[in-house]
Motif scaffolding. Sequence first.
Motif, mmCIF file in Angstrom:
data_model
loop_
_atom_site.group_PDB
_atom_site.id
_atom_site.type_symbol
_atom_site.label_atom_id
_atom_site.label_comp_id
_atom_site.label_asym_id
_atom_site.label_seq_id
_atom_site.Cartn_x
_atom_site.Cartn_y
_atom_site.Cartn_z
ATOM 1 N N ALA A 1 31.824 -10.026 19.313
ATOM 2 C CA ALA A 1 31.981 -10.783 20.564
ATOM 3 C C ALA A 1 31.538 -9.918 21.747
ATOM 4 C CB ALA A 1 33.428 -11.229 20.723
ATOM 5 N N GLY B 1 27.917 -9.746 21.893
ATOM 6 C CA GLY B 1 27.450 -11.005 22.463
ATOM 7 C C GLY B 1 27.443 -10.974 23.979
ATOM 8 N N GLU B 2 28.502 -10.434 24.570
ATOM 9 C CA GLU B 2 28.579 -10.383 26.039
ATOM 10 C C GLU B 2 27.506 -9.454 26.610
ATOM 11 O OE1 GLU B 2 30.291 -12.260 27.945
ATOM 12 O OE2 GLU B 2 31.646 -13.160 26.474
ATOM 13 N N LEU C 1 24.229 -11.091 26.245
ATOM 14 C CA LEU C 1 24.119 -12.223 27.175
ATOM 15 C C LEU C 1 23.546 -11.756 28.517
ATOM 16 C CD1 LEU C 1 24.703 -15.109 28.160
ATOM 17 C CD2 LEU C 1 27.079 -14.399 28.575
ATOM 18 N N TRP D 1 30.834 -14.626 14.785
ATOM 19 C CA TRP D 1 29.894 -14.407 15.876
ATOM 20 C C TRP D 1 28.521 -13.911 15.439
ATOM 21 C CZ3 TRP D 1 30.334 -16.509 20.419
ATOM 22 C CH2 TRP D 1 31.588 -16.741 20.966
ATOM 23 N N LYS E 1 26.649 -16.830 22.851
ATOM 24 C CA LYS E 1 27.254 -16.652 24.185
ATOM 25 C C LYS E 1 26.393 -17.336 25.247
ATOM 26 C CE LYS E 1 30.833 -13.932 23.239
ATOM 27 N NZ LYS E 1 32.239 -14.229 23.579
ATOM 28 N N GLU F 1 27.095 -20.973 25.138
ATOM 29 C CA GLU F 1 28.367 -21.261 25.820
ATOM 30 C C GLU F 1 28.205 -21.237 27.331
ATOM 31 O OE1 GLU F 1 31.810 -19.533 22.807
ATOM 32 O OE2 GLU F 1 31.522 -18.556 24.732
#
Length: 363
Positions: free
Chosen positions: A135, A138-139, A142, A173, A182, A185
């Motif tokens: 996760a 992912g951030e 992103l 993920w 991400k 989202e």
Amino acid sequence: MRINQHYYRTIWCDDPAAGVNIIDQTCLPFEFRIATLNSMRDAYAAISTMQVRGAPLVGATAAYGLALALRDEPAEATLAQASAVLATARPTAVNLRWALQRLQTTLAPLPVLERAVSAFQLAAAICDEDVAQCAAIGEHGLALIKAVAAKKPGEAVNILTHCNAGWLATVDWGTALAPIYKAQEAAIPIHVWVDETRPRNQGAYLTAYELGQNKVPHTVIVDNAGGHLMQHGLVDMCFVGTDRTTRSGDVCNKIGTYLKALAAYDNDVPFYVCAPSPSIDFSIDDGLREIPIEQRGVEEVSHVLGRAADGQRSSVAILPAGSAVRNDAFDVTPAKYISALVTERGVVQAERTALSALFPERC
Ligand code: MRU
């Protein structure tokens, strides 16, 4: 991630006495099947036959495999003996060794009869940490996608990926696909070029499956198309995973990754490798000389698995009788072709000093 609106991880254990559940990836995309591992031998077979695959998931499965061994054979020698067996299930992803070493270090000082319970707890913790690491990757990824999106408002960001470094390759993920989920989202328009990834077609079978299930726009391409698409400005950035990254930033990943990195380099397309820290081998420098490359069975090259019009799955031969076959499963991309590594602690240069500064406790 969701499959048919139902949330799943790729591996889970509700009750140690009842075994460990996995999604059998050898059945995808044709059938969604859950299998149960009831012994260390089941875990070994699941890893070596690739019912589970992808570096982080291989590590998590090995941890549960060791827990199953300790549940079934609570003897002093089991910890070392079962670890030695599981360590041979696949040679390239360093997560396997990392997970087994972690369990051995923690469990060895414990009384024999307490080891199994602790092993299941530790395996579950490894899974939870993997989810958190992915996760975080992912951030960080992103932010890279957002920077590209800002330069082409209203247009989709085109991202190329190789193999499956998605949710199915981790516990949840994914690594390379986490920034993509991400971005979805965050309502950033994206489109993914999915390399089919012969010989086992992890891109076509698995990446396309999970992107489809999660409604991410994507197009499957043959492995040789990526360079051509880059030459025509159709790829904004590449995200791939890694089975083992050295402390100097060389990246070992699914065969064909190197050629994509070369094409990206020649076309000024940023090439990012998403690397959770358990996939970084801080004990070696030279990826080309020091990473064992798995040689897999020739039938993966000589045959292709598919589903016929009548719905039946079958494997068909595609080579003339007598042709020799070689099947190296991974290759190494030298650090100089990598724009950056995306780790759970941030985006970092694929280079020894930068990596050591980010993970001082591992050096
Ligand atoms: O042979 P596989 O399918 O296990 O290979 C998987 C890969 O090469 C992935 O890219 C890698 O493990 C990273 S997974 C997050």
